[in-house]
Design an enzyme around this catalytic site. Structure first.
Site, short mmCIF file in Angstrom:
data_model
loop_
_atom_site.label_atom_id
_atom_site.label_comp_id
_atom_site.label_asym_id
_atom_site.label_seq_id
_atom_site.Cartn_x
_atom_site.Cartn_y
_atom_site.Cartn_z
N ASP A 180 0.37 -0.91 -0.13
CA ASP A 180 0.10 0.65 -0.11
C ASP A 180 0.56 0.52 0.40
O ASP A 180 1.35 1.40 1.26
CB ASP A 180 -1.02 -0.27 0.94
CG ASP A 180 -2.11 -0.98 1.04
OD1 ASP A 180 -1.74 -1.53 0.51
OD2 ASP A 180 -3.26 -0.51 2.02
N LYS B 248 -6.66 3.56 -3.17
CA LYS B 248 -7.59 3.78 -2.37
C LYS B 248 -7.83 4.93 -1.60
O LYS B 248 -6.74 5.58 -1.93
CB LYS B 248 -6.22 2.98 -0.61
CG LYS B 248 -6.88 2.95 0.43
CD LYS B 248 -5.39 1.91 1.08
CE LYS B 248 -5.37 2.69 2.73
NZ LYS B 248 -4.05 1.60 3.54
N LYS C 191 -10.22 0.62 -3.00
CA LYS C 191 -10.35 0.11 -1.64
C LYS C 191 -10.23 1.98 -0.50
O LYS C 191 -9.90 2.65 -0.67
CB LYS C 191 -8.73 -0.66 -1.14
CG LYS C 191 -8.78 -0.43 1.11
CD LYS C 191 -7.53 -0.85 0.46
CE LYS C 191 -7.18 -1.07 2.79
NZ LYS C 191 -5.66 -1.33 3.21
#
Length: 324
Positions: free
Chosen positions: A161, A224, A260
């Site tokens: 991430d 995300k 996400k």
């Protein structure tokens, strides 16, 4: 995980043409939140789907090998087995999509999941996701951020991430942002890359859409919302802008990019709304851990309490549902 997003060349013309209808986004977000949720058995099934799409997260200064070990055990057994048997869902695949930790804790997670029998080097059962690139601010030197990605990969993370440098987005330096993300993508190797936009710090929904496009063009496998450390994290208006960027990118390239939301998602009811949003905006293909994740640290506890209530007709005491 799904197949990788190969990315594309940077299309600044597409980026420059972006215009977001802010009032329309707010109206649609309100409409989604006012939907009546599913009930009883259907609700239990949807909540279990949410569990399988969860990145069970610990990103605290007091993380230890022991706390990561407990997190990994909970990832493998997110819902008490007797509760699953009661609703005839004693499925070994009811595990969380991933555990999400700092790079320094990746080796702890690898060991814990290996001991539990649910992790292989590229992570099929429960993936190991590591935050990197100067999380949460993304303001450390580029060479340091790249080294952090490589270290997490070398230690066994199956997903990375990354967090963008919001300064580049706020300054409209889209080519520089694209090049940085491409370098992170290369450093990830075969590991999937989720790109955190830090939407609460991007200033406008138009910037959110533009950053989403640039991240996908640069090869992000997921986009995300947030680090969870900003003052404003995952919101439904921001999510709508991001998932419609995903849809537009899919229509143009044929590549499915995952989404996400993260930060502030704490209740089972909220999780159901997020699943509804994905189903309505992107379709059933995105209702899988391959294309949808929820970043959460406390959400699982409320989902398990709701399952407990569904089975027993009463709410659990704190000691009925221990962390591990």
């Amino acid at each position: 995980m799904s197949s990788r997003n190969p990315g594309s060349s940077l299309d600044l013309g597409w980026v420059s043409r972006v215009a977001v209808n802010h009032p329309a986004v707010l109206r649609r977000a309100e409409q989604i939140q006012s939907r009546r949720t599913v009930k009883k058995d259907w609700q239990a099934a949807w909540l279990l789907r949410a569990v399988t799409c969860m990145d069970l997260t610990t990103l605290s200064g007091d993380d230890t090998p022991a706390s990561v070990h407990r997190l990994c055990l909970k990832a493998k057994h997110p819902i008490r087995e007797d509760l699953l048997r009661s609703i005839k869902m004693e499925d070994p695949d009811v595990v969380t999509g991933a555990v999400c930790v700092y790079p320094a804790r990746v080796t702890d997670a690898v060991k814990a999941l290996k001991d539990a029998g649910c992790h292989i080097p590229v992570g099929i059962r429960v993936s190991i996701s590591a935050v990197a690139t100067g999380f949460p601010a993304g303001q450390t030197p580029l060479k340091t951020r790249l080294a952090e990605v490589r270290a997490a990969v070398d230690d066994g993370a199956s997903e990375i991430d990354i967090v963008i440098n919001r300064t580049l987005a706020l300054s409209g330096r889209w080519r520089e942002l694209y090049e940085e993300i491409r370098m992170f993508r290369e450093a990830c190797g075969e590991r999937h890359m989720k790109t955190i936009l830090g939407t609460g710090e991007l200033g406008s929904l138009t910037n959110v859409y533009k950053a989403s496009l640039v991240a996908m063009m640069a090869g992000s496998d997921f986009i995300k919302t947030s680090t969870g450390k900003e003052s404003v994290n995952a919101t439904f208006p921001v999510a709508l802008v991001m998932v419609r960027a995903i849809r537009d990118y899919y229509w143009r390239t044929g590549v499915k990019v995952g989404f996400k939301p993260a930060g502030g998602i704490r209740s089972a009811k909220e999780a159901l709304v997020w699943l509804s949003l994905m189903k309505e905006e992107l379709g059933d293909d995105w209702l899988t851990p391959q294309l949808f994740r929820i970043g959460a640290s406390t959400l699982l506890g409320d989902i398990e309490r709701q399952i407990y209530h569904h089975v027993t007709g009463r709410y659990a005491a704190h000691h009925d549902l221990p962390m591990a």
